[in-house]
Design a protein around this motif. Structure first.
Motif, PDB file in Angstrom:
ATOM      1  N   ILE A 119      -4.546  15.689  71.661  1.00 10.57           N
ATOM      2  CA  ILE A 119      -5.895  15.167  71.968  1.00 10.57           C
ATOM      3  C   ILE A 119      -5.730  13.975  72.906  1.00 10.57           C
ATOM      4  N   GLY A 120      -6.419  14.015  74.047  1.00  8.75           N
ATOM      5  CA  GLY A 120      -6.253  12.959  75.064  1.00  8.75           C
ATOM      6  C   GLY A 120      -7.449  12.028  75.143  1.00  8.75           C
ATOM      7  N   PRO A 121      -7.219  10.792  75.661  1.00 11.49           N
ATOM      8  CA  PRO A 121      -8.316   9.855  75.911  1.00 11.49           C
ATOM      9  C   PRO A 121      -8.801   9.981  77.354  1.00 11.49           C
ATOM     10  N   TRP A 122      -9.737   9.125  77.751  1.00 15.90           N
ATOM     11  CA  TRP A 122     -10.306   9.265  79.091  1.00 15.90           C
ATOM     12  C   TRP A 122      -9.617   8.375  80.116  1.00 15.90           C
ATOM     13  N   ASN A 123      -8.910   7.290  79.702  1.00 14.13           N
ATOM     14  CA  ASN A 123      -8.574   6.242  80.682  1.00 14.13           C
ATOM     15  C   ASN A 123      -7.478   6.628  81.688  1.00 14.13           C
ATOM     16  N   LEU A 145      -4.602  21.810  74.217  1.00 17.64           N
ATOM     17  CA  LEU A 145      -4.980  20.506  74.760  1.00 17.64           C
ATOM     18  C   LEU A 145      -6.472  20.287  74.625  1.00 17.64           C
ATOM     19  N   LYS A 146      -6.841  19.069  74.209  1.00 15.79           N
ATOM     20  CA  LYS A 146      -8.265  18.702  74.148  1.00 15.79           C
ATOM     21  C   LYS A 146      -8.444  17.431  74.977  1.00 15.79           C
ATOM     22  N   PRO A 147      -8.905  17.606  76.258  1.00 11.83           N
ATOM     23  CA  PRO A 147      -9.127  16.415  77.091  1.00 11.83           C
ATOM     24  C   PRO A 147     -10.368  15.643  76.621  1.00 11.83           C
ATOM     25  N   SER A 148     -10.497  14.424  77.118  1.00 10.15           N
ATOM     26  CA  SER A 148     -11.659  13.613  76.724  1.00 10.15           C
ATOM     27  C   SER A 148     -12.929  14.121  77.389  1.00 10.15           C
ATOM     28  N   GLU A 149     -14.014  14.059  76.658  1.00 10.16           N
ATOM     29  CA  GLU A 149     -15.320  14.469  77.177  1.00 10.16           C
ATOM     30  C   GLU A 149     -15.889  13.421  78.137  1.00 10.16           C
ATOM     31  N   LEU A 150     -15.351  12.187  78.114  1.00 11.84           N
ATOM     32  CA  LEU A 150     -15.912  11.122  78.950  1.00 11.84           C
ATOM     33  C   LEU A 150     -15.515  11.274  80.416  1.00 11.84           C
ATOM     34  N   ALA A 180     -15.926  18.982  68.971  1.00  7.04           N
ATOM     35  CA  ALA A 180     -14.802  19.915  69.192  1.00  7.04           C
ATOM     36  C   ALA A 180     -13.529  19.353  68.592  1.00  7.04           C
ATOM     37  N   SER A 181     -13.321  18.034  68.793  1.00  9.30           N
ATOM     38  CA  SER A 181     -12.131  17.373  68.234  1.00  9.30           C
ATOM     39  C   SER A 181     -12.117  17.492  66.720  1.00  9.30           C
ATOM     40  N   GLU A 182     -13.276  17.218  66.133  1.00 13.49           N
ATOM     41  CA  GLU A 182     -13.344  17.256  64.662  1.00 13.49           C
ATOM     42  C   GLU A 182     -13.055  18.657  64.147  1.00 13.49           C
ATOM     43  N   THR A 195      -3.786  10.507  71.341  1.00 11.87           N
ATOM     44  CA  THR A 195      -3.864   9.250  72.083  1.00 11.87           C
ATOM     45  C   THR A 195      -5.320   8.817  72.111  1.00 11.87           C
ATOM     46  N   GLY A 196      -5.589   7.599  71.664  1.00 14.40           N
ATOM     47  CA  GLY A 196      -6.967   7.106  71.675  1.00 14.40           C
ATOM     48  C   GLY A 196      -7.058   5.809  70.906  1.00 14.40           C
ATOM     49  N   SER A 197      -8.265   5.507  70.449  1.00 10.02           N
ATOM     50  CA  SER A 197      -8.492   4.215  69.794  1.00 10.02           C
ATOM     51  C   SER A 197      -7.921   4.196  68.374  1.00 10.02           C
ATOM     52  N   THR A 198      -7.657   3.008  67.891  1.00 12.35           N
ATOM     53  CA  THR A 198      -7.159   2.839  66.519  1.00 12.35           C
ATOM     54  C   THR A 198      -8.187   3.383  65.533  1.00 12.35           C
ATOM     55  N   GLU A 218      -0.821   7.501  69.275  1.00 10.90           N
ATOM     56  CA  GLU A 218      -0.677   6.528  70.374  1.00 10.90           C
ATOM     57  C   GLU A 218      -2.002   5.787  70.464  1.00 10.90           C
ATOM     58  N   LEU A 219      -2.058   4.595  69.878  1.00  9.59           N
ATOM     59  CA  LEU A 219      -3.348   3.913  69.733  1.00  9.59           C
ATOM     60  C   LEU A 219      -3.445   2.672  70.635  1.00  9.59           C
ATOM     61  N   GLY A 220      -4.421   1.839  70.368  1.00 11.63           N
ATOM     62  CA  GLY A 220      -4.658   0.699  71.261  1.00 11.63           C
ATOM     63  C   GLY A 220      -4.574  -0.625  70.538  1.00 11.63           C
ATOM     64  N   GLU A 346     -12.099  -7.635  69.646  1.00  6.67           N
ATOM     65  CA  GLU A 346     -11.573  -6.274  69.785  1.00  6.67           C
ATOM     66  C   GLU A 346     -10.865  -6.149  71.137  1.00  6.67           C
ATOM     67  N   GLU A 347     -10.151  -5.034  71.309  1.00  4.86           N
ATOM     68  CA  GLU A 347      -9.489  -4.757  72.582  1.00  4.86           C
ATOM     69  C   GLU A 347     -10.539  -4.873  73.696  1.00  4.86           C
ATOM     70  N   ILE A 348     -10.263  -5.666  74.758  1.00  9.90           N
ATOM     71  CA  ILE A 348     -11.298  -5.906  75.774  1.00  9.90           C
ATOM     72  C   ILE A 348     -11.529  -4.650  76.610  1.00  9.90           C
TER      73      ILE A 348
HETATM   74  P1  NAD Z   1     -11.227   7.561  71.629  1.00 12.29           P
HETATM   75  O1  NAD Z   1     -10.417   7.305  70.406  1.00 12.29           O
HETATM   76  O2  NAD Z   1     -12.662   7.234  71.596  1.00 12.29           O
HETATM   77  O3  NAD Z   1     -11.124   9.098  72.070  1.00 12.29           O
HETATM   78  C1  NAD Z   1      -9.886   9.764  72.234  1.00 12.29           C
HETATM   79  C2  NAD Z   1     -10.065  11.254  71.970  1.00 12.29           C
HETATM   80  O4  NAD Z   1     -10.468  11.418  70.626  1.00 12.29           O
HETATM   81  C3  NAD Z   1     -11.114  11.944  72.830  1.00 12.29           C
HETATM   82  O5  NAD Z   1     -10.604  13.208  73.242  1.00 12.29           O
HETATM   83  C4  NAD Z   1     -12.300  12.128  71.901  1.00 12.29           C
HETATM   84  O6  NAD Z   1     -13.019  13.309  72.147  1.00 12.29           O
HETATM   85  C5  NAD Z   1     -11.638  12.222  70.550  1.00 12.29           C
HETATM   86  N1  NAD Z   1     -12.484  11.683  69.462  1.00 12.29           N
HETATM   87  C6  NAD Z   1     -13.415  10.703  69.554  1.00 12.29           C
HETATM   88  N2  NAD Z   1     -13.978  10.478  68.355  1.00 12.29           N
HETATM   89  C7  NAD Z   1     -13.381  11.335  67.495  1.00 12.29           C
HETATM   90  C8  NAD Z   1     -13.529  11.593  66.103  1.00 12.29           C
HETATM   91  N3  NAD Z   1     -14.388  10.912  65.346  1.00 12.29           N
HETATM   92  N4  NAD Z   1     -12.747  12.537  65.535  1.00 12.29           N
HETATM   93  C9  NAD Z   1     -11.850  13.224  66.274  1.00 12.29           C
HETATM   94  N5  NAD Z   1     -11.679  13.031  67.589  1.00 12.29           N
HETATM   95  C10 NAD Z   1     -12.433  12.106  68.204  1.00 12.29           C
HETATM   96  O7  NAD Z   1     -10.468   6.746  72.791  1.00 12.29           O
HETATM   97  P2  NAD Z   1     -10.889   6.603  74.315  1.00 12.29           P
HETATM   98  O8  NAD Z   1     -12.105   5.751  74.438  1.00 12.29           O
HETATM   99  O9  NAD Z   1     -10.868   7.910  75.002  1.00 12.29           O
HETATM  100  O10 NAD Z   1      -9.617   5.766  74.866  1.00 12.29           O
HETATM  101  C11 NAD Z   1      -9.521   4.397  74.763  1.00 12.29           C
HETATM  102  C12 NAD Z   1      -8.635   3.963  73.617  1.00 12.29           C
HETATM  103  O11 NAD Z   1      -7.402   4.674  73.640  1.00 12.29           O
HETATM  104  C13 NAD Z   1      -8.240   2.507  73.718  1.00 12.29           C
HETATM  105  O12 NAD Z   1      -8.237   1.938  72.428  1.00 12.29           O
HETATM  106  C14 NAD Z   1      -6.844   2.538  74.279  1.00 12.29           C
HETATM  107  O13 NAD Z   1      -6.062   1.403  73.981  1.00 12.29           O
HETATM  108  C15 NAD Z   1      -6.305   3.764  73.626  1.00 12.29           C
HETATM  109  N6  NAD Z   1      -5.214   4.319  74.417  1.00 12.29           N
HETATM  110  C16 NAD Z   1      -3.966   4.316  73.904  1.00 12.29           C
HETATM  111  C17 NAD Z   1      -2.920   4.789  74.674  1.00 12.29           C
HETATM  112  C18 NAD Z   1      -1.512   4.783  74.170  1.00 12.29           C
HETATM  113  O14 NAD Z   1      -0.689   5.461  74.785  1.00 12.29           O
HETATM  114  N7  NAD Z   1      -1.188   4.096  73.108  1.00 12.29           N
HETATM  115  C19 NAD Z   1      -3.168   5.288  75.942  1.00 12.29           C
HETATM  116  C20 NAD Z   1      -4.472   5.286  76.416  1.00 12.29           C
HETATM  117  C21 NAD Z   1      -5.495   4.811  75.647  1.00 12.29           C
END
Ligand code: NAD
Length: 482
Positions: A119-123, A145-150, A180-182, A195-198, A218-220, A346-348
């Motif tokens: 599961i990937g994030p958007w950044n 693979l599940k890319p970010s919707e953003l 879809a992620s859920e 990879t995404g938010s904590t 892989e969180l933030g 929080e993370e800026i």
């Molecule tokens: P996010 O956690 O909001 O979303 C990441 C992915 O999770 C997306 O594909 C999204 O569709 C999915 N998702 C969102 N809510 C969900 C839920 N309730 N259940 C299951 N899946 C869900 O993160 P973001 O806004 O895309 O990315 C930013 C965050 O990611 C920041 O905190 C950043 O620090 C972190 N990040 C970490 C790394 C790393 O390598 N450690 C890299 C990039 C970003």
């Protein structure tokens, strides 16, 4: 078709079934297939650089140069390293067996988990989807693979390109939002790479716990940057702005805030001002090279934080609502105010940089230790003793001295967090290992079957067993130093 655009649970299950059949066929496991797939993945990126850069610019206005420097370069480095080193990584590691296991052969073999979810994030929407995919393929897995919707343009592009380059029984892409992620997390996977938010990391860990699925998270979080009085401020300012301005601060390892001794605040501000002029000689309003904020929600969030700190503003402060642009801005306040400051909650994830002034360096270390372990910790200093003290007394995913973000430029340093900033690591061999199970293999022949371990255990058998297991009286240990 190996891409779907809906969160229909039956379609998600069907996509997983295709991968399960693919993995059972054993095709993904052979060295030749892995190398062929990596080559195709490399070709996909190289042949579509323009389309990838354009998709990211369309999604959130990132300049093309930044995509090449910070996104495509990482993918290319990863895929080339994997092709070069794969045979070595895959080789079983022979272990010398003890006398008690004679005769036998023992080795440790990395084997794929099976069907994995990424599961990937958007950044960094391409890098953070493809770099884990490279590790997954290198390790012999099949992946969904599940890319970010953003970042809808990037997600569309991946759904179009991946089926053109990679076989559907080995890689599938599902575009979709949180729903879809859920739903994907409801399914049973052999491994999950998130990879995404904590905050969302907690949900992923909960879903994985249901089937005891191994995960890498892989969180933030907030990555601090300590600038001590011995630092070369000109170079420091350049390297801090480079890491903060990249992707408009929307980088997981961007320096989030600066901690500096009170007497260093004014010289540091002067250095930061000078470097901004060097980087953007035409200023904020006329320069084309600023990256936008991903969406209105995040733009408003950052605007709100900046407004709460109007009185602390020292550099910047302008915004362009229509392009969702925020000027790199610096704020100054005291460490005593940090716990209540909006910028420190929080993370800026934006180009706002707080400078927090302290009186004693131990206060900076204590502040970092009182909060979640950061993904990255940066120190700018020429004082080796101070650098060692910070290294010894703190914990973080990575530690970088006298630079920011650049640790991602090599596949030799594993990348990952600790505690709230994540668990597990990848890049290079660490990625291969993250997607592999290290299977212990012990092989014994029939030609010798010593009776010594079999019942009944007589006194002579016990004597031999004690010898074999080296049961000896220990020499008297010295008493611990007081
Ligand atoms: P996010 O956690 O909001 O979303 C990441 C992915 O999770 C997306 O594909 C999204 O569709 C999915 N998702 C969102 N809510 C969900 C839920 N309730 N259940 C299951 N899946 C869900 O993160 P973001 O806004 O895309 O990315 C930013 C965050 O990611 C920041 O905190 C950043 O620090 C972190 N990040 C970490 C790394 C790393 O390598 N450690 C890299 C990039 C970003």
């Amino acid at each position: 078709m190996n891409s779907e655009h809906s969160a229909d649970p039956s379609k998600l299950q069907a996509a997983q079934n295709i991968l399960r059949a693919g993995f059972s066929s054993g095709r993904s496991k052979s060295l030749t297939t892995r190398l062929q797939l990596l080559k195709k993945l490399e070709a996909m990126v190289l042949e579509n650089q323009e389309a990838i850069c354009a998709a990211i610019t369309a999604d959130f206005g990132r300049p093309k140069e930044d995509t090449i420097i910070a996104e495509l370069s990482v993918v290319i480095e990863e895929v080339k390293t994997a092709q070069k080193k794969l045979k070595k990584w895959m080789a079983p590691r022979k272990q010398w067996m003890p006398l008690v296991l004679f005769p036998s052969k023992g080795y440790v073999a990395p084997v794929p988990f099976g069907v994995v979810l990424i599961i990937g994030p958007w950044n960094y929407p391409i890098q953070l989807l493809l770099a884990p995919l490279i590790s997954a393929i290198a390790a012999g897995n099949c992946a969904l693979l599940k890319p970010s919707e953003l970042t809808a343009h990037c997600s569309e592009l991946m759904c179009k390109l991946i089926p053109q380059y990679l076989p559907q029984e080995i890689v599938q892409v599902v575009a979709g939002g949180i729903e879809a992620s859920e739903q994907l997390l409801e399914l049973k996977w052999d491994f999950i790479f998130f990879t995404g938010s904590t905050q969302v990391g907690h949900s992923v860990a909960r879903a994985a716990a249901k089937y005891l699925t191994p995960t890498v998270l892989e969180l933030g979080g907030k990555s601090p940057c300590i600038v001590d009085s011995s630092a070369n401020l000109e170079v420091t300012a350049r390297r801090i702005w480079w890491g903060k301005i990249l992707n408009a601060g929307q980088t997981c390892v961007a320096p989030d805030y600066i901690l500096t001794p009170r007497e260093n605040v004014e010289p540091l501000i002067e250095a930061l001002k000078k470097v901004l002029l060097e980087f953007f000689p035409n200023g904020f309003n006329r320069s084309q090279s600023f990256c936008g904020i991903v969406n209105e929600r995040h733009f408003k969030r950052l605007h709100g934080i900046a407004s709460a700190h109007r009185d602390d503003l020292r550099i910047g402060g302008q915004t362009q609502t229509e392009n969702k642009l925020i000027e790199p801005s610096v704020y100054v306040f005291d460490l005593a105010k940090a716990d209540s400051a909006a910028l420190m909650q929080e993370e800026i994830f934006g180009p706002l940089m707080p400078i927090v002034a302290f009186d004693r360096s131990q206060q900076a270390i204590d502040y970092i230790n009182a909060h979640d372990h950061p993904l990255a910790l940066y120190i700018f200093s020429s004082d080796q003793k101070f650098i060692e003290t910070v290294e010894e007394q703190t914990q973080s995913g990575s530690l970088v001295v006298n630079d920011t973000v650049i640790q991602l430029a090599t596949s030799k340093l594993p990348f990952g967090g600790v505690g709230a900033s994540g668990m597990g690591a990848y890049h290079g061999q660490a990625g291969f290992q993250a997607f592999s199970h290290l299977r212990s293999v012990l092989k014994r022949p029939f030609w010798l079957d010593l009776p010594v371990r079999y019942r009944p255990i007589t006194s002579w058998k016990m004597y031999i067993l004690r010898k074999l297991f080296s049961f000896q009286k220990q020499k008297k240990l010295p008493s611990p130093a007081r």
